[in-house]
Design a protein around this motif. Structure first.
Motif, PDB file in Angstrom:
ATOM      1  N   LEU A   1      27.480 -26.987  47.716  1.00 39.55           N
ATOM      2  CA  LEU A   1      26.608 -25.825  47.526  1.00 39.55           C
ATOM      3  C   LEU A   1      26.604 -25.360  46.069  1.00 39.55           C
ATOM      4  CD1 LEU A   1      27.418 -23.728  50.740  1.00 39.55           C
ATOM      5  CD2 LEU A   1      25.386 -25.113  50.288  1.00 39.55           C
ATOM      6  N   LEU A   2      27.793 -25.308  45.462  1.00 43.21           N
ATOM      7  CA  LEU A   2      27.879 -24.840  44.080  1.00 43.21           C
ATOM      8  C   LEU A   2      27.260 -25.817  43.087  1.00 43.21           C
ATOM      9  CD1 LEU A   2      31.477 -23.308  43.999  1.00 43.21           C
ATOM     10  CD2 LEU A   2      29.301 -22.088  44.087  1.00 43.21           C
ATOM     11  N   SER A   3      27.202 -27.085  43.457  1.00 41.35           N
ATOM     12  CA  SER A   3      26.629 -28.084  42.544  1.00 41.35           C
ATOM     13  C   SER A   3      25.102 -28.102  42.592  1.00 41.35           C
ATOM     14  CB  SER A   3      27.157 -29.474  42.888  1.00 41.35           C
ATOM     15  OG  SER A   3      26.725 -29.874  44.178  1.00 41.35           O
ATOM     16  N   ASP A   4      24.526 -27.445  43.586  1.00 44.34           N
ATOM     17  CA  ASP A   4      23.064 -27.409  43.722  1.00 44.34           C
ATOM     18  C   ASP A   4      22.524 -26.196  42.962  1.00 44.34           C
ATOM     19  OD1 ASP A   4      20.397 -27.384  44.487  1.00 44.34           O
ATOM     20  OD2 ASP A   4      20.824 -28.066  46.526  1.00 44.34           O
ATOM     21  N   LYS A   5      22.264 -26.361  41.688  1.00 55.40           N
ATOM     22  CA  LYS A   5      21.826 -25.248  40.840  1.00 55.40           C
ATOM     23  C   LYS A   5      20.463 -24.708  41.278  1.00 55.40           C
ATOM     24  CE  LYS A   5      25.536 -25.770  38.487  1.00 55.40           C
ATOM     25  NZ  LYS A   5      26.679 -24.847  38.783  1.00 55.40           N
ATOM     26  N   ALA A   6      19.596 -25.598  41.767  1.00 55.09           N
ATOM     27  CA  ALA A   6      18.282 -25.148  42.228  1.00 55.09           C
ATOM     28  C   ALA A   6      18.431 -24.218  43.430  1.00 55.09           C
ATOM     29  CB  ALA A   6      17.408 -26.347  42.589  1.00 55.09           C
ATOM     30  N   LEU A   7      19.395 -24.535  44.302  1.00 49.09           N
ATOM     31  CA  LEU A   7      19.650 -23.669  45.464  1.00 49.09           C
ATOM     32  C   LEU A   7      20.101 -22.289  45.018  1.00 49.09           C
ATOM     33  CD1 LEU A   7      20.133 -23.140  48.498  1.00 49.09           C
ATOM     34  CD2 LEU A   7      22.406 -24.137  48.209  1.00 49.09           C
TER      35      LEU A   7
ATOM     36  N   LEU B   1      26.799 -11.590  39.901  1.00 38.98           N
ATOM     37  CA  LEU B   1      27.188 -12.391  41.054  1.00 38.98           C
ATOM     38  C   LEU B   1      26.698 -13.832  40.915  1.00 38.98           C
ATOM     39  CD1 LEU B   1      28.192 -12.880  43.950  1.00 38.98           C
ATOM     40  CD2 LEU B   1      26.010 -11.952  44.768  1.00 38.98           C
ATOM     41  N   PHE B   2      25.432 -14.005  40.568  1.00 41.34           N
ATOM     42  CA  PHE B   2      24.889 -15.361  40.512  1.00 41.34           C
ATOM     43  C   PHE B   2      25.344 -16.109  39.254  1.00 41.34           C
ATOM     44  CE2 PHE B   2      22.202 -13.596  43.797  1.00 41.34           C
ATOM     45  CZ  PHE B   2      22.131 -14.654  44.690  1.00 41.34           C
ATOM     46  N   GLU B   3      25.651 -15.379  38.198  1.00 37.83           N
ATOM     47  CA  GLU B   3      26.249 -16.035  37.036  1.00 37.83           C
ATOM     48  C   GLU B   3      27.634 -16.566  37.377  1.00 37.83           C
ATOM     49  OE1 GLU B   3      25.230 -16.939  33.963  1.00 37.83           O
ATOM     50  OE2 GLU B   3      23.283 -16.450  34.843  1.00 37.83           O
ATOM     51  N   TYR B   4      28.341 -15.796  38.194  1.00 37.08           N
ATOM     52  CA  TYR B   4      29.662 -16.245  38.653  1.00 37.08           C
ATOM     53  C   TYR B   4      29.526 -17.522  39.483  1.00 37.08           C
ATOM     54  CZ  TYR B   4      33.813 -16.450  41.604  1.00 37.08           C
ATOM     55  OH  TYR B   4      34.927 -16.877  42.273  1.00 37.08           O
ATOM     56  N   LEU B   5      28.531 -17.552  40.394  1.00 39.12           N
ATOM     57  CA  LEU B   5      28.329 -18.738  41.235  1.00 39.12           C
ATOM     58  C   LEU B   5      27.942 -19.960  40.405  1.00 39.12           C
ATOM     59  CD1 LEU B   5      26.419 -17.186  44.272  1.00 39.12           C
ATOM     60  CD2 LEU B   5      28.822 -17.852  44.151  1.00 39.12           C
ATOM     61  N   ARG B   6      27.264 -19.726  39.283  1.00 38.96           N
ATOM     62  CA  ARG B   6      26.844 -20.850  38.437  1.00 38.96           C
ATOM     63  C   ARG B   6      28.008 -21.416  37.624  1.00 38.96           C
ATOM     64  NH1 ARG B   6      22.303 -17.269  37.869  1.00 38.96           N
ATOM     65  NH2 ARG B   6      20.427 -18.195  38.794  1.00 38.96           N
ATOM     66  N   THR B   7      28.989 -20.601  37.360  1.00 43.42           N
ATOM     67  CA  THR B   7      30.066 -21.026  36.457  1.00 43.42           C
ATOM     68  C   THR B   7      31.387 -21.310  37.159  1.00 43.42           C
ATOM     69  OG1 THR B   7      30.616 -18.700  36.002  1.00 43.42           O
ATOM     70  CG2 THR B   7      29.068 -19.787  34.505  1.00 43.42           C
ATOM     71  N   VAL B   8      31.565 -20.792  38.383  1.00 48.04           N
ATOM     72  CA  VAL B   8      32.844 -20.956  39.074  1.00 48.04           C
ATOM     73  C   VAL B   8      33.047 -22.427  39.452  1.00 48.04           C
ATOM     74  CG1 VAL B   8      31.921 -20.541  41.400  1.00 48.04           C
ATOM     75  CG2 VAL B   8      34.321 -20.016  40.889  1.00 48.04           C
ATOM     76  N   GLU B   9      34.291 -22.841  39.410  1.00 45.35           N
ATOM     77  CA  GLU B   9      34.643 -24.210  39.790  1.00 45.35           C
ATOM     78  C   GLU B   9      35.088 -24.232  41.262  1.00 45.35           C
ATOM     79  OE1 GLU B   9      34.402 -26.965  38.075  1.00 45.35           O
ATOM     80  OE2 GLU B   9      33.679 -25.990  36.246  1.00 45.35           O
ATOM     81  N   PRO B  10      34.697 -25.256  42.011  1.00 35.74           N
ATOM     82  CA  PRO B  10      35.106 -25.335  43.428  1.00 35.74           C
ATOM     83  C   PRO B  10      36.614 -25.235  43.621  1.00 35.74           C
ATOM     84  CG  PRO B  10      33.410 -26.953  42.976  1.00 35.74           C
ATOM     85  CD  PRO B  10      33.785 -26.355  41.645  1.00 35.74           C
ATOM     86  N   LYS B  11      37.376 -25.801  42.673  1.00 43.51           N
ATOM     87  CA  LYS B  11      38.843 -25.767  42.812  1.00 43.51           C
ATOM     88  C   LYS B  11      39.404 -24.349  42.728  1.00 43.51           C
ATOM     89  CE  LYS B  11      39.519 -27.035  37.927  1.00 43.51           C
ATOM     90  NZ  LYS B  11      39.809 -25.782  37.358  1.00 43.51           N
ATOM     91  N   ASP B  12      38.602 -23.418  42.189  1.00 47.09           N
ATOM     92  CA  ASP B  12      39.062 -22.033  42.117  1.00 47.09           C
ATOM     93  C   ASP B  12      39.223 -21.418  43.497  1.00 47.09           C
ATOM     94  OD1 ASP B  12      39.018 -22.250  39.396  1.00 47.09           O
ATOM     95  OD2 ASP B  12      37.058 -21.294  39.127  1.00 47.09           O
TER      96      ASP B  12
END
Length: 311
Positions: free
Chosen positions: A63-69, A247-258
């Motif tokens: 989900l996090l890798s889908d930037k268009a989503l 919120l959405f800037e956080y989703l764009r930059t956060v790493e899944p491992k976090d």
């Protein structure tokens, strides 16, 4: 001609033989669909079986890798929030009017009983820089206000046999010197006394003898919120936009491992536990025939949609 008729008849019979039972089975499946078997299965399965931990990690990563989503979701959230916000900003009724008198009274009764506080939390709050600076400022202003009100030097000078204008000048100069000399002394004093004041304030807040008073303060605070119009409780439009953007800037930059630490914590506690451990699902469904009918109806529609899509 007869051969053609016979062939068509045979074909019709064959189709009927194969299709009719399927239609009947489909009808029976839809008509008799019950959510109970699914509920019985879900409530007995542990979380790690229903949704394995590694699958959670994979889902988050995908989900996090889908930037268009994320971009599309931001636009969707923004449109829906704007619509909801416009409605709420026109709402002039108070929260109390929404809740009703009985519910409001129960909330306030519950709030009044919240009169004990965590000592460490109180100490941390009162010893924060903002609060200690507030204490220092109030005490500093209070001391200077006291000296100005009593006007000790003015009374002494006024009692001397000095001509008016000279007396006034002496008083003014004396006050200036007092400010210059007293200011640093007061500040040095407050640097140590503020810590004492914070400790005394903490003891006052935590004292059982003051619990009733703070319970009343809690009720007053809650009442002031409940009596306000709904639109007055909303953040400004600029702040809402800022929160959405953050919120959405956080989703764009956060790493899944976090999220690994949170996932590990959740599954360490609940991974081997089933839903039945938390709530008696069958007991809840049995208690509400309407709930059971609703679940069955939704399940039936889902089965029907599946049958229609595969037909």
């Amino acid at each position: 001609m007869m051969n053609l008729v016979a062939f068509l008849a045979l074909g019709a019979t064959t189709v009927q033989a194969f299709v009719t039972p399927n239609i009947q089975r489909s009808f029976i499946t839809v008509r008799e669909a019950s959510s109970r078997p699914a509920i019985d299965w879900v409530k007995q399965e542990p979380l790690d079986s229903l949704l394995p931990k590694d699958d959670v990690r994979a889902i988050i990563s995908e989900l996090l890798s889908d930037k268009a989503l994320i971009d599309d979701s931001e636009g969707l959230v923004s449109r829906n929030w704007d619509s909801l916000e416009a409605k709420l900003r026109n709402e002039t009724r108070s929260v109390q009017e929404f809740l009703g008198t009985d519910t409001t009274d129960r909330i306030l009764d519950a709030v009044s009983s919240l009169n004990s506080y965590d000592p460490q939390a109180v100490q941390a709050f009162l010893s924060s820089d903002a609060i200690t600076n507030l204490f220092s400022r109030v005490l500093y202003d209070g001391i200077f206000e006291f000296f100005q009100k009593i006007d000790v030097f003015g009374q002494i000078v006024n009692g001397l046999p000095i001509i008016g204008p000279i007396r006034k000048q002496i008083v003014q100069e004396t006050k200036k010197q007092l400010d210059r000399s007293l200011g640093p002394l007061v500040q040095n004093f407050l640097a140590t006394y503020t810590k004492i004041a914070v400790k005394q304030a903490s003891e006052y807040v935590l004292s059982p003898s003051n619990a009733k008073a703070f319970g009343g303060a809690n009720v007053k605070l809650a009442s002031s919120i409940l009596e306000r119009p709904v639109n007055s409780l909303l953040p400004s439009s600029d702040m809402s936009k800022e929160l959405q953007t953050s919120l959405f800037e956080y989703l764009r930059t956060v790493e899944p491992k976090d999220f690994d630490e949170y996932i590990e914590f959740a599954y360490d506690y609940a991974g081997d536990k089933a839903l039945d451990r938390l709530v008696d699902v069958n007991r809840v469904v049995d208690a509400s025939p309407t709930l059971e009918k609703t679940l069955d109806r939704l399940w039936t529609r889902g089965v029907e949609a599946q049958e229609n899509s595969s037909a």
